[in-house]
Write a protein that holds these residues in place. Structure first.
Motif: not given
Length: 796
Positions: A443, A447, A696, A782
């Protein structure tokens, strides 16, 4: 012998049927001619001819003997009666309708009449066992019940399907071996064996742990009571004996002037509270042996017929005699019999046995048990009972050994199954926790990639971190496959199709020096499995085979054979496997010409993290993954190997029953617009996962409210407004996700739910009885989280 014939089956005989057909044809022809020609004379002639032909057929039928209907052979019950009557076991035969059709005299005497199995005079639970064994016999061809007790008699039952049409069951009842060993010995003492010992002057009694007599032969009764017909059962054994100042033992009835006797205790059973076999022999004043040649021969016969392992040893520690049960229990090689008891055990135990035999030969009176390790099975200690023998001629020490081979085998299988289950649970737990960590790593990489474009200095490094994280995620999937917690998408398919899909990949993996041969059998039945996981099974087995062939020949070379074949239930029945149920299978066999698997490693190869490769060259998860996928698909896998000549792995997958083929799971089209709106309640106990998921969802336009556990989530629901979506982890401390969702649904029955978990979806859906919930497997990216949230809101 009692026979109950089956009721006759009412069928139309061929001759009678022909007569009826002839008559019907004649009448039809007469009516047709009368309608067409209008001539009564010709029509009457046709009718008369048909009547004559029918009458002739009936006459022939009555004059000739009736033949058995086609396809059915007349049952010759006289042969069945003769065979059953000649058997010492109780035998009965029942038909498909469960009726008793034949039974021998032993059956009638044993059960006090002619009851129909399984309704015999046994306990209710045993009737259920007999009924289950009967059903197994109809299905598999045979069934058995190891332990029954009817009217105080221990029994074992064996049921077999028989008959030309396999429409009969043969029920055979015999004494249960080992169920009542003390009762068997008591029968020997009270029967002809005890009389033969009595003729040689040997007094024998079976004494309970409380010192009460259970059985005794006639010479003991004569010396103890004064007459052979006296009843000694239940009386105190010690009250019949007295001891003088010198320790000599005599019968109380004969007084101090009576003949001294030697008392020999034979420990034929192990454990507390078991009975003891006691032999008493007259003590003589001279140094000559108390037993003559006839008595010694009788003693040898008694030892030979003992159902437990017994051996006699002389004063020098040499074997005099060992019965068959002792030979089996001690793993004795008949071609090279041992001279001393120490020859049977490992080197460390030789001294212990030698000292014990020397002590008992020198006068030790009390029996003793030793834990020793046999040469044939050094890892499994056995109990060897030793007792001193007095007045038995050359015999000075009596050895007793129980054959625990079957019991030990069952213990090893149970221990292995328990260990594999425990390791599987551990692997599943490790994979779950590791998936949480990977979710946070993947994740954060996603990002970061949103803030970097290709060409940036950090873009490639982030991509490399994400790629390595995905490799780690594949390892967790292997752990879940071993623990049978992986998410599968089964389809009805043919094994040759799977092999053809992966053949090109195998050729590249094996290289040019390894010859790949693929053969397919005929009449292969379809199987139901995940095609992608089956391809993984074939690839893992092929890679292991390649490494084994390289270990044998570093320059390369060898042959890998992949074979598919149909295995029918009749072939499985002939295998007599304790693991493989009787059914139709489609088998996949993978064989190589590599170095093979050492025998000491063969039982460990499916355990996770077990590998024989060098450090850093193997994870030990390849075969464990294969094992987990096969088991989760309802199949069985077996490994056979000859060291130095290669290994063969055989996978049996049950043939799928005919029906509508399972359709492949359709792929959901990914929509480009992942932007959303609304309030999302996010419940996750792992801080790093909760932070990634919150960021997210926030970037996708949602208003996110977080909670670190189930209790906090319920407080948010009670205090705030109704959320548009509830996203929750499944496994959390104190209150888990499903419990929290049930409480939330009481407030908002139509609240959309999205579960996140590192466990398999199928396992969770079986344990979660909640409708209309979506599932997202960890680790996720995500984009996957955004798609799952959008789909959950769209479905609402």
């Amino acid at each position: 012998m009692t026979t109950r014939p089956l009721p006759p089956i009412d069928r139309l005989s061929p001759t009678r049927g022909a007569a009826l057909i002839a008559g019907a044809t004649g009448i039809a022809a007469a009516l047709l001619i009368l309608w067409m020609l209008g001539n009564v004379v010709i029509a009457t002639a046709f009718l008369a001819t048909a009547i004559v032909v029918g009458g002739l057929l009936i006459a022939v039928r009555r004059l000739l003997p009736a033949a058995a209907p086609d396809g059915e052979a007349a049952v010759d019950w006289s042969l069945a009666r003769a065979l059953a009557q000649a058997s010492a076991d109780a035998v009965a035969i029942t038909d498909r309708a469960g009726r008793l059709v034949c039974a021998n005299d032993r059956y009638e005497a044993l059960f006090g009449g002619l009851p129909t199995p399984p309704g015999l005079p046994v306990g209710d639970s045993e009737v259920s066992l007999l009924a289950a064994a009967g059903r197994a016999a109809w299905r598999d061809g045979s069934g058995k019940v190891a332990h029954l007790v009817s009217n105080g008699t221990p029994l074992a039952a064996e049921i077999a399907r028989a008959g030309t049409l396999e429409d009969m069951l043969i029920w055979r009842f015999h004494g249960a071996e080992g169920l009542d060993l003390a009762g068997s010995v008591a029968g020997l003492i009270a029967g002809p064996t005890g009389d033969r010992l009595a003729g040689s002057g040997i007094m024998v009694a079976l004494v309970s742990a409380e010192g009460r007599i259970r059985a005794a032969n006639r010479v003991f009764r004569a010396r103890a009571l004064g007459h052979e017909e006296g009843a000694v059962g239940g009386r105190d054994f010690a009250r019949f004996l007295i001891t003088d100042a010198q320790g000599a033992v005599r019968f109380e009835r004969e007084g101090m002037d009576g003949t001294p006797v030697r008392v020999l205790q034979i420990p034929f059973l192990q454990g507390d509270g078991v009975p003891m076999l006691v032999a008493l022999i007259d003590e003589e004043e001279s140094s000559a042996p108390a037993l003559g040649a006839t008595a010694a021969a009788t003693l040898g016969n008694l030892v030979a017929m003992m159902p437990f392992g017994t051996a006699l040893v002389d004063r020098d520690g040499r074997f005099l005699q060992m019965n068959d049960a002792f030979v089996r229990a001690a793993r004795v090689d008949p071609a090279a019999p041992p001279v001393y008891p120490g020859d049977l055990v490992v080197r460390e135990d030789k001294t212990v046995i030698a000292d014990a035999i020397r002590r008992f030969a020198g006068g030790a009176a009390r029996a003793s048990d030793l834990a020793v390790r046999l040469k044939g099975q050094p890892d499994e200690p056995v109990v060897l009972s030793i007792a001193g023998a007095r007045g038995l001629g050359e015999a000075a020490v009596l050895l007793s050994l129980k054959d625990n081979s079957e019991e030990d085998r069952l213990k090893r299988e149970v221990a292995q199954a328990t260990k594999m289950q425990a390791v599987g649970q551990l692997a599943g737990g490790v994979a779950h926790d590791f998936n949480n960590i990977l979710t946070a790593i993947i994740g954060h990489c996603d990002l970061m990639l949103m803030r970097h474009t290709p060409g940036d200095s950090d873009y490639d490094d982030i991509q490399q971190i994400k790629a390595n994280s995905n490799r780690a995620a594949s390892l967790t999937r292997q752990l879940l496959a071993f623990s049978r917690q992986q998410t599968l998408r089964p389809q009805v398919l043919q094994l040759p199709d799977v092999i053809s899909e992966v053949s090109n990949l195998l050729k590249r993996l094996l290289g040019e020096t390894v010859t790949l041969t693929v053969t397919h059998g005929r009449n292969l039945g379809p199987v139901r499995a995940d095609p992608g996981q089956l391809e993984q099974v074939v690839v893992n087995l092929a890679v292991n085979a390649r490494d084994a062939m390289l270990a044998k020949n570093p320059l390369g070379g060898g042959a890998l054979t992949i074979q598919t074949l149909a295995v029918r239930a009749t072939e499985v029945r002939k295998m007599a496997s304790d693991v493989l149920p009787i059914a139709d299978y489609t088998a996949l066999k993978v064989s190589d010409t590599g170095a093979g698997i050492p025998l000491e490693h063969l039982g460990k190869i499916f355990e996770p993290f077990f590998t024989t490769k060098e450090t850093g060259k193997g994870t030990g998860l390849g075969l464990s993954t294969v094992y987990g996928i096969v088991k989760q698909s309802g199949g069985y896998i077996f490994a056979d190997s000859v060291p130095g000549k290669g290994a063969t792995f055989t996978i049996y997958l049950p043939v799928h029953a005919a029906g509508t083929p399972a359709a492949a799971v359709p792929r959901q089209e990914t929509k480009g617009d992942l932007w959303g709106s609304g309030t999302v309640l996010l419940v996750e106990d792992e801080d790093m996962v909760r932070a990634v998921a919150e960021r997210a969802l926030t970037r996708q336009g949602y208003t996110v409210v977080t909670a670190e556990n189930g209790e906090a989530a319920l407080e948010r629901l009670a205090e705030g407004e109704r959320p548009d979506l509830l996203v929750s982890d499944v496994v959390m401390p104190l209150m888990d996700g499903p419990t929290m969702v049930r409480e939330a649904r009481k407030l908002y029955p139509d609240l959309p739910i999205l579960f996140m978990s590192g466990y398999a979806e199928e396992q969770l859906r079986r344990s979660i009885d909640i409708d209309n919930v979506a599932f997202l497997a960890k680790p996720f990216s995500v984009q996957q989280l955004a798609e799952a949230a959008r789909d959950a809101l769209t479905e609402r």
